[in-house]
Each structure stands twice: as structure tokens, then as C-alpha cells.
Design a protein around this motif. Structure first.
Motif, PDB file in Angstrom:
ATOM      1  N   ARG A 172       0.831  -1.209   0.000  1.00  0.00           N
ATOM      2  CA  ARG A 172       0.000   0.000   0.000  1.00  0.00           C
ATOM      3  C   ARG A 172       0.861   1.252   0.000  1.00  0.00           C
ATOM      4  N   LYS A 178       0.415   5.915  -0.322  1.00  0.00           N
ATOM      5  CA  LYS A 178      -0.421   7.112  -0.469  1.00  0.00           C
ATOM      6  C   LYS A 178      -0.605   7.434  -1.946  1.00  0.00           C
ATOM      7  N   THR A 211      -6.708   3.955   5.385  1.00  0.00           N
ATOM      8  CA  THR A 211      -5.794   5.070   5.635  1.00  0.00           C
ATOM      9  C   THR A 211      -4.403   4.861   5.040  1.00  0.00           C
ATOM     10  N   GLN A 212      -4.001   3.620   4.797  1.00  0.00           N
ATOM     11  CA  GLN A 212      -2.668   3.355   4.261  1.00  0.00           C
ATOM     12  C   GLN A 212      -2.591   3.588   2.760  1.00  0.00           C
TER      13      GLN A 212
END
Length: 70
Positions: A37, A39, A49-50
């Protein structure tokens, strides 16, 4: 187990906006695993959120090929 993504594939691992772990190898992007993962700098919504996984993004309207693969 690492995963290699061809520069011809449209996925997060080959997108310039993805900040996940990857290296360029012979015109392909290599990630530590398919579920890595990172951003998304294009601010594409992701429910975790990852950030999105390397294999996500096939239908992303903000996809731009990673410059290292050109």
C-alpha cells in the motif's frame, strides 16, 4: 514475495501518483508484494488510511504513467 508490474499495465504500481514501495527494473515496476500500500498523491479516494494497493487503479481517471517506466 515480490511482484513485477509491466510498464504497459495500468495500476497504482505503475502510476506516478502512487507513493508505495517500488523499484524500476528493466522497464517494469517491482513491489515487495501485490498488496503493498501507498499514499495516492492524486487524492483518489481509498477506504483505508494506508492508501491503495499496488494492484489497484485499473479504472483510475487520474492515472499517469510513472516517468521511470517511459
Amino acid at each position: 514475495m515480490s511482484k513485477t508490474w509491466s510498464g504497459n499495465w495500468k495500476c497504482c504500481a505503475t502510476c506516478t501518483n502512487w507513493a508505495g514501495p517500488r523499484v524500476e527494473k528493466f522497464g517494469s515496476a517491482e513491489t515487495p508484494e501485490p498488496g503493498s500500500r501507498g499514499k495516492c498523491y492524486a487524492n483518489v479516494f481509498c477506504g483505508v488510511t494506508q492508501g491503495p494497493t499496488a494492484m489497484d487503479g485499473a479504472n483510475c481517471a487520474k492515472y499517469q504513467k510513472w516517468a521511470a517506466l517511459r
